[in-house]
Each structure stands twice: as C-alpha cells, then as structure tokens.
Design a protein around this motif. Structure first.
Motif, PDB file in Angstrom:
ATOM      1  N   LEU A  11       0.832  -1.207   0.000  1.00  0.00           N
ATOM      2  CA  LEU A  11       0.000   0.000   0.000  1.00  0.00           C
ATOM      3  C   LEU A  11       0.864   1.253   0.000  1.00  0.00           C
ATOM      4  CD1 LEU A  11      -2.786   1.315   0.205  1.00  0.00           C
ATOM      5  CD2 LEU A  11      -2.625   1.096   2.693  1.00  0.00           C
ATOM      6  N   PHE A  12       1.935   1.244   0.785  1.00  0.00           N
ATOM      7  CA  PHE A  12       2.868   2.366   0.838  1.00  0.00           C
ATOM      8  C   PHE A  12       3.450   2.625  -0.550  1.00  0.00           C
ATOM      9  CE2 PHE A  12       6.636   4.761   1.623  1.00  0.00           C
ATOM     10  CZ  PHE A  12       6.471   5.420   2.833  1.00  0.00           C
ATOM     11  N   ALA A  13       3.823   1.553  -1.264  1.00  0.00           N
ATOM     12  CA  ALA A  13       4.408   1.684  -2.601  1.00  0.00           C
ATOM     13  C   ALA A  13       3.402   2.283  -3.579  1.00  0.00           C
ATOM     14  CB  ALA A  13       4.880   0.322  -3.090  1.00  0.00           C
ATOM     15  N   VAL A  14       2.160   1.844  -3.497  1.00  0.00           N
ATOM     16  CA  VAL A  14       1.122   2.346  -4.405  1.00  0.00           C
ATOM     17  C   VAL A  14       0.876   3.836  -4.155  1.00  0.00           C
ATOM     18  CG1 VAL A  14      -1.328   2.219  -4.980  1.00  0.00           C
ATOM     19  CG2 VAL A  14      -0.003   0.118  -4.739  1.00  0.00           C
ATOM     20  N   LEU A  46      14.664   5.183   3.799  1.00  0.00           N
ATOM     21  CA  LEU A  46      14.783   5.760   5.130  1.00  0.00           C
ATOM     22  C   LEU A  46      16.177   5.484   5.681  1.00  0.00           C
ATOM     23  CD1 LEU A  46      11.372   4.466   6.484  1.00  0.00           C
ATOM     24  CD2 LEU A  46      11.900   6.857   5.994  1.00  0.00           C
ATOM     25  N   GLY A  47      16.598   6.323   6.607  1.00  0.00           N
ATOM     26  CA  GLY A  47      17.889   6.074   7.237  1.00  0.00           C
ATOM     27  C   GLY A  47      18.986   6.942   6.658  1.00  0.00           C
ATOM     28  N   SER A 160      17.340  -1.560  -0.881  1.00  0.00           N
ATOM     29  CA  SER A 160      16.662  -2.110   0.293  1.00  0.00           C
ATOM     30  C   SER A 160      15.897  -3.387  -0.042  1.00  0.00           C
ATOM     31  CB  SER A 160      15.701  -1.067   0.887  1.00  0.00           C
ATOM     32  OG  SER A 160      15.194  -1.473   2.126  1.00  0.00           O
ATOM     33  N   LYS A 161      16.527  -4.227  -0.869  1.00  0.00           N
ATOM     34  CA  LYS A 161      15.934  -5.507  -1.279  1.00  0.00           C
ATOM     35  C   LYS A 161      14.554  -5.318  -1.897  1.00  0.00           C
ATOM     36  CE  LYS A 161      18.485  -8.155   2.187  1.00  0.00           C
ATOM     37  NZ  LYS A 161      19.294  -6.991   2.632  1.00  0.00           N
ATOM     38  N   ASN A 162      14.323  -4.110  -2.438  1.00  0.00           N
ATOM     39  CA  ASN A 162      13.058  -3.760  -3.100  1.00  0.00           C
ATOM     40  C   ASN A 162      11.853  -3.838  -2.168  1.00  0.00           C
ATOM     41  OD1 ASN A 162      14.151  -3.209  -5.717  1.00  0.00           O
ATOM     42  ND2 ASN A 162      14.360  -5.420  -6.036  1.00  0.00           N
ATOM     43  N   HIS A 163      12.079  -3.727  -0.864  1.00  0.00           N
ATOM     44  CA  HIS A 163      10.986  -3.761   0.106  1.00  0.00           C
ATOM     45  C   HIS A 163      10.694  -2.355   0.613  1.00  0.00           C
ATOM     46  CE1 HIS A 163      11.015  -7.997  -0.105  1.00  0.00           C
ATOM     47  NE2 HIS A 163      12.035  -8.225   0.706  1.00  0.00           N
ATOM     48  N   PHE A 164       9.436  -1.954   0.495  1.00  0.00           N
ATOM     49  CA  PHE A 164       9.019  -0.651   0.999  1.00  0.00           C
ATOM     50  C   PHE A 164       8.783  -0.707   2.505  1.00  0.00           C
ATOM     51  CE2 PHE A 164       8.528   0.411  -3.354  1.00  0.00           C
ATOM     52  CZ  PHE A 164       8.439   1.790  -3.431  1.00  0.00           C
ATOM     53  N   PHE A 165       8.805   0.471   3.112  1.00  0.00           N
ATOM     54  CA  PHE A 165       8.486   0.603   4.524  1.00  0.00           C
ATOM     55  C   PHE A 165       7.050   0.123   4.779  1.00  0.00           C
ATOM     56  CE2 PHE A 165       6.769   3.092   8.036  1.00  0.00           C
ATOM     57  CZ  PHE A 165       7.710   2.883   9.016  1.00  0.00           C
ATOM     58  N   GLY A 168      10.625  -3.023   4.521  1.00  0.00           N
ATOM     59  CA  GLY A 168      12.004  -2.620   4.267  1.00  0.00           C
ATOM     60  C   GLY A 168      12.166  -1.139   4.551  1.00  0.00           C
ATOM     61  N   ARG A 169      13.090  -0.493   3.857  1.00  0.00           N
ATOM     62  CA  ARG A 169      13.380   0.918   4.139  1.00  0.00           C
ATOM     63  C   ARG A 169      12.989   1.840   2.991  1.00  0.00           C
ATOM     64  NH1 ARG A 169      18.096   2.718   4.709  1.00  0.00           N
ATOM     65  NH2 ARG A 169      19.228   1.171   3.494  1.00  0.00           N
ATOM     66  N   LEU A 170      12.513   1.304   1.868  1.00  0.00           N
ATOM     67  CA  LEU A 170      12.206   2.152   0.723  1.00  0.00           C
ATOM     68  C   LEU A 170      11.037   3.091   1.006  1.00  0.00           C
ATOM     69  CD1 LEU A 170      12.484  -0.132  -2.445  1.00  0.00           C
ATOM     70  CD2 LEU A 170      14.111   1.567  -1.625  1.00  0.00           C
ATOM     71  N   ARG A 171      11.181   4.327   0.563  1.00  0.00           N
ATOM     72  CA  ARG A 171      10.047   5.257   0.575  1.00  0.00           C
ATOM     73  C   ARG A 171       9.705   5.710  -0.835  1.00  0.00           C
ATOM     74  NH1 ARG A 171      12.624  10.715   3.336  1.00  0.00           N
ATOM     75  NH2 ARG A 171      14.778  10.453   2.631  1.00  0.00           N
TER      76      ARG A 171
END
Length: 219
Positions: A11-14, A46-47, A160-165, A168-171
């Motif tokens: 949902l965050f990615a969308v 993030l980070g 970030s291994k393509n993982h969103f928050f 993972g850490r992607l924003r």
C-alpha cells in the motif's frame, strides 16, 4: 516475521507511486519553481546515507566557487515550530534539530533556513546574486521544482531488497531514479555495475565514510 508487513508495504508503494504521478501530471498536486536554481540532495530509502555531510560539502564547494548557497532543511527533532534563519551563531540541536546544528557549525558563513515548508522558505529568501538553493533530504519534497537531483544510495544495499516501509526501508521505488541527475554510492565495496544495470544511463559516483575526529560526551 517481517513478511507480516508486506500488505502495508504494498500500500505504501502504491501511494508513493500515485503521489509522484499526480505531481508529474499536475493533477491536484503541483510543483512550484523557486526564485533561484535548486539542487536536491536525497535518497529513496529511510535512514542515513550521508546526506548531511554531502550537503555540507556541496555548500562549501559552491561558496568557494563564488556562489551564494542557501540550505533549505526541515530540521527533524527540533523544538522550534516557526521558520528559523541560521547564519553565524550555531543553535543547539534541541532547538533546530541535530542536522541544521551540524551544518551551521561546519559552514557558519552559509545561510540555513529550517522549515518544513521549504517552498515558502525559498520564496522568502528570494533570488539574490549567484544564489543557489540546496534542498536537504529533498528527493521526496515534490512541492518544489529542482534543477539538479543528487541521490545517495547505500553501497551495501542500494535498493533495500526492493521492500518498501515498513517491511524494508524504501520510501520511493527505483522508478524515481530515472529523474536523478547523478547517483552516489556511499560505503565500502560499491557495485556500480549492478546499479548501472538497474538504472542505465546515469552518472554514478562513489563515496566512503571517513572518521574526521572523536569527541567525548562532555565536549
């Protein structure tokens, strides 16, 4: 158990993608031009990736080259809620946030404006002679148009291994990197070939973290 956050991350990615598209298409959300050129320093995760040292270095280089850089920063963690102009005297981190305090100590002759409304801060500062705005952590601040996007990625795990928050850490997704004018891989053993294969045609640079000193807790 981190996979438990996968639906929220999706949902965050969308939401991130739709927000970016609305800005780019000018539907409901609009980017505004600053009164002087804007250089953004940011990342997609993030980070810490070294954005603050990069802003300090960039501001000094511009100043030494005859420009009048002004740093626009949000000032995370600071207590003050109104727009804060810093020049010369370094405020405490509790007041302005640790990053603006560090920037002002490193470059006391450079104006720093602390405000979450960085578009308004740029307009109040105005054009000025040879002025250049440096947008700290600005890759997601789409309210303000930028003339150059510098994106820092951690060398150990650029995407970030393509993982969103919060999984993972992607924003922001890799799709945003198509707007980057230059990418800097920060850390040891950067795999520039891999990043270039994921984001072809970009200028890719590398940087290392180097200790510059040691301080005790009492200063």
């Amino acid at each position: 158990m981190r996979w438990f956050f996968a639906p929220i991350s999706a949902l965050f990615a969308v939401v991130s993608f739709i927000r970016w598209k609305l800005y780019r298409l000018g539907i409901f959300l609009h980017s505004k031009k600053a009164p002087a050129p804007v250089i953004s320093v940011g990342n997609i995760a993030l980070g810490g990736t070294g954005k603050t040292p990069c802003v300090i270095w960039l501001a000094k280089k511009l100043k030494d080259s005859g420009y009048d850089p002004v740093i626009l920063t949000r000032g995370y963690g600071g207590k003050i809620k109104k727009r804060l102009f810093i020049l010369g005297d370094s405020p405490g981190a509790a007041l302005a946030g640790d990053e603006p305090a560090l920037m002002s100590r490193a470059n006391p002759d450079i104006l720093i404006i602390v405000d979450r409304n960085r578009r308004g801060a740029a307009n109040e500062a105005g054009a000025g002679q040879c002025r250049v705005f440096i947008l700290d952590d600005g890759f997601q601040h789409l309210k303000l148009e930028r003339d150059f996007d510098l994106v820092l990625l951690p060398a150990s795990d650029p995407f970030s291994k393509n993982h969103f928050f919060p999984w993972g850490r992607l924003r922001d997704g890799k799709w945003r990197l198509r707007e980057a004018d230059a990418i800097v891989l920060v850390g040891e053993y950067p795999d520039t070939a891999f990043v270039e294969s994921q984001v072809p045609g970009k200028n890719i640079f590398t940087a290392r973290r180097v200790p510059v000193g040691l301080k005790t807790l009492d200063g």
